[in-house]
Design a protein around this motif. Structure first.
Motif, mmCIF file in Angstrom:
data_model
loop_
_atom_site.group_PDB
_atom_site.id
_atom_site.type_symbol
_atom_site.label_atom_id
_atom_site.label_comp_id
_atom_site.label_asym_id
_atom_site.label_seq_id
_atom_site.Cartn_x
_atom_site.Cartn_y
_atom_site.Cartn_z
ATOM 1 N N THR A 165 25.793 5.016 -50.334
ATOM 2 C CA THR A 165 24.426 4.530 -50.135
ATOM 3 C C THR A 165 24.422 3.114 -49.584
ATOM 4 O OG1 THR A 165 23.661 5.927 -51.963
ATOM 5 C CG2 THR A 165 22.230 4.104 -51.308
ATOM 6 N N GLN A 224 26.750 1.761 -47.809
ATOM 7 C CA GLN A 224 27.195 1.828 -46.426
ATOM 8 C C GLN A 224 26.032 2.235 -45.503
ATOM 9 O OE1 GLN A 224 30.380 1.065 -45.153
ATOM 10 N NE2 GLN A 224 29.190 1.123 -43.283
ATOM 11 N N ALA A 225 25.253 3.224 -45.967
ATOM 12 C CA ALA A 225 24.120 3.664 -45.158
ATOM 13 C C ALA A 225 23.076 2.567 -45.033
ATOM 14 C CB ALA A 225 23.516 4.916 -45.781
ATOM 15 N N GLN A 226 22.844 1.840 -46.114
ATOM 16 C CA GLN A 226 21.857 0.768 -46.066
ATOM 17 C C GLN A 226 22.295 -0.365 -45.142
ATOM 18 O OE1 GLN A 226 21.365 -0.248 -50.171
ATOM 19 N NE2 GLN A 226 19.875 1.412 -50.572
ATOM 20 N N THR A 232 21.324 0.633 -41.619
ATOM 21 C CA THR A 232 19.899 0.856 -41.320
ATOM 22 C C THR A 232 19.345 -0.179 -40.341
ATOM 23 O OG1 THR A 232 19.551 1.933 -43.450
ATOM 24 C CG2 THR A 232 17.603 1.053 -42.341
ATOM 25 N N VAL A 276 30.801 8.979 -41.922
ATOM 26 C CA VAL A 276 29.557 8.280 -41.605
ATOM 27 C C VAL A 276 29.137 8.671 -40.177
ATOM 28 C CG1 VAL A 276 28.387 6.061 -41.408
ATOM 29 C CG2 VAL A 276 30.193 6.388 -43.135
ATOM 30 N N VAL A 331 25.573 8.887 -37.342
ATOM 31 C CA VAL A 331 24.184 8.590 -36.997
ATOM 32 C C VAL A 331 23.736 9.650 -36.002
ATOM 33 C CG1 VAL A 331 22.602 6.958 -35.914
ATOM 34 C CG2 VAL A 331 24.393 6.115 -37.455
ATOM 35 N N SER A 384 14.360 11.283 -46.656
ATOM 36 C CA SER A 384 15.735 10.999 -47.082
ATOM 37 C C SER A 384 16.070 11.872 -48.289
ATOM 38 C CB SER A 384 15.888 9.519 -47.448
ATOM 39 O OG SER A 384 15.641 8.693 -46.325
ATOM 40 N N ILE A 424 20.840 8.570 -40.689
ATOM 41 C CA ILE A 424 22.196 8.150 -41.085
ATOM 42 C C ILE A 424 22.711 9.183 -42.073
ATOM 43 C CG2 ILE A 424 23.581 6.344 -42.156
ATOM 44 C CD1 ILE A 424 21.412 4.342 -41.368
ATOM 45 N N ARG A 425 23.761 9.857 -41.701
ATOM 46 C CA ARG A 425 24.341 10.904 -42.544
ATOM 47 C C ARG A 425 25.677 10.424 -43.096
ATOM 48 N NH1 ARG A 425 28.193 14.995 -42.005
ATOM 49 N NH2 ARG A 425 27.776 16.894 -43.229
ATOM 50 N N VAL A 426 25.815 10.523 -44.403
ATOM 51 C CA VAL A 426 27.087 10.194 -45.065
ATOM 52 C C VAL A 426 27.530 11.420 -45.835
ATOM 53 C CG1 VAL A 426 28.275 8.672 -46.670
ATOM 54 C CG2 VAL A 426 26.406 7.768 -45.259
#
Length: 424
Positions: free
Chosen positions: A41, A43-45, A48, A74, A76, A102, A127-129
């Motif tokens: 999370t 990493q995704a933030q 952003t 990770v 996008v 989300s 953003i996909r993790v």
């Protein structure tokens, strides 16, 4: 009892360990999963702002660098279907992200998380993790092994302590049982350990008190019987002397026979009283001889006999029972009174032996042995009585690993020498 205690302690500790270890193991798994998802999370933030403001060309190296550094995949995904970073399928969760939702869900091989970015320069993006199972369980196996090892150590420690406690209880119980059996066999010297654990120590103290009281009662009984027998034996000795002084041989034999019968009964009472109580095969010769000499000293004063004493200081341990040694000393001193006239001097000497044990010499100034007489038959009357005689002294010497010798010195009288070995 030892196995039951171990089983009880083992079962109790095992239940406690299971009650704590199973929830703790589940907590470790949850913490590991939460840690991995929190990192994803974060990493995704961090991506952003880049997705929201940068163009595609600027966004691509940043996403690839993040995918390379992060153990998770990770990616996008832009609105036109372009995928930056790790390859990713256009799943239903991605479609929800493109619509501004989300969400996260379990996927084959791991967990998929999508974060919607709206109003970006390149259009709405996602953003996909994807966090694989290995990341979700990182360190869990090792933590579980440590937890299992700690549980085994705690269980082994508890069983070891329980075994020591059970052994002390079992040993104390076995000791009580052994002491009870020895007391039942007549060994009144047996004592239990009063320092035994818990209530067993109280039982041991009570058992020791009971054994001491029994010993005291038996000792009093032996002394009372011996004192009564001694009081009866004194007039019997006077009767024997009077019988031997009779002019009519038939009357002398008849009266002597009656005296012998009473003396046999008295001797039996003495031996039975002294052998009762299971005495050990060890005695202090100095204490026993001194006690019996003091006992006979009163009769010596009554019959005007001078007594010479040379008694070594104790202890002088010998290998025979105290009662047997008392009977032996009484037999030797009784022969002096029975077979020498009143006023005859006698002596008692007690010394230690170089190899251990003791040497007792009883000598008198009487008429000595008659010609051709068997030394061991002194004290055996014509009436066939065994009396106290020297047979008691000879048996005591044989049982004590020693010997009995008699001889008449040229100056007259008789020397009786008794040697007793040290306890085995």
């Amino acid at each position: 009892m030892r196995r039951r205690i171990l089983a009880l302690v083992g079962a109790t500790v095992l239940l406690v360990l299971v009650a704590f270890a199973v929830p703790l193991a589940a907590l470790i798994r949850t913490v590991a999963e939460d840690t991995a998802l929190t990192a994803a999370t974060a990493q995704a933030q961090s991506l952003t702002p880049v997705v929201a403001t940068a163009d595609r060309n600027t966004m691509q190296p940043t996403v690839e660098l993040a995918d390379e550094r992060d153990p998770a995949d990770v990616s996008v995904i832009l609105a036109d279907g372009t995928v930056l970073g790790a390859p990713a399928p256009r799943s239903s969760l991605v479609e929800l992200g493109l619509r501004g939702v989300s969400a996260s869900t379990d996927a084959p091989g791991g967990r998929e998380m999508v974060f919607s970015v709206q109003g970006a320069a390149a259009g709405n993006g996602v953003i996909r993790v994807f966090v694989p199972d290995d990341e979700l369980t990182r360190g869990v196996t090792r933590s579980w092994l440590l937890l299992a090892g700690l549980s085994v150590v705690l269980l082994a420690g508890a069983l070891l302590l329980a075994d020591r406690l059970a052994r002390s209880l079992v040993d104390a119980t076995t000791d009580l049982s052994g002491v009870s059996e020895r007391l039942a066999r007549g060994d009144l010297a047996a004592r239990a350990d009063p320092d035994a654990p818990a209530e067993l120590g109280i039982v041991a103290g009570a058992l020791n008190g009971l054994a001491g009281r029994i010993s005291e009662l038996l000792r009093e009984e032996r002394e009372n019987v011996a004192d009564l027998a001694h009081r009866v034996r004194t007039p019997l000795t006077a009767l024997r002397l009077d019988a031997e002084a009779l002019r009519d041989p038939d009357d002398a034999v008849r009266i002597s026979s009656g005296v012998d019968g009473v003396q046999r009964a008295v001797t039996g009472a003495i031996e039975q009283a002294r052998r009762r109580g299971g005495e050990g095969r060890s005695a202090d010769a100095a204490a026993v001889v001194r006690e019996r000499v003091e006992f006979w000293q009163v009769l010596a004063e009554d019959t005007d006999r001078a007594m010479t004493l040379d008694l070594a200081e104790g202890p002088l341990p010998v290998g025979c029972a105290p009662g047997d040694l008392e009977a032996c000393v009484d037999a030797l001193l009784g022969n002096v009174f029975a077979h020498t006239p009143d006023g005859t001097a006698f002596g008692v000497e007690l010394t230690g032996r170089s190899g251990g044990g003791a040497r007792l010499v009883v000598s008198d100034r009487g008429p000595g042995l008659p010609p051709g007489a068997d030394p061991t038959s002194r004290g055996v009357s014509g009436g066939g009585s065994t009396g106290l005689g020297l047979d008691i002294a000879r048996r005591t010497a044989d049982q004590g690993g020693g010997r009995l010798t008699l001889h008449s010195p040229p100056t007259g009288g008789l020397h009786v020498e008794l040697e007793l070995a040290a306890p085995a």
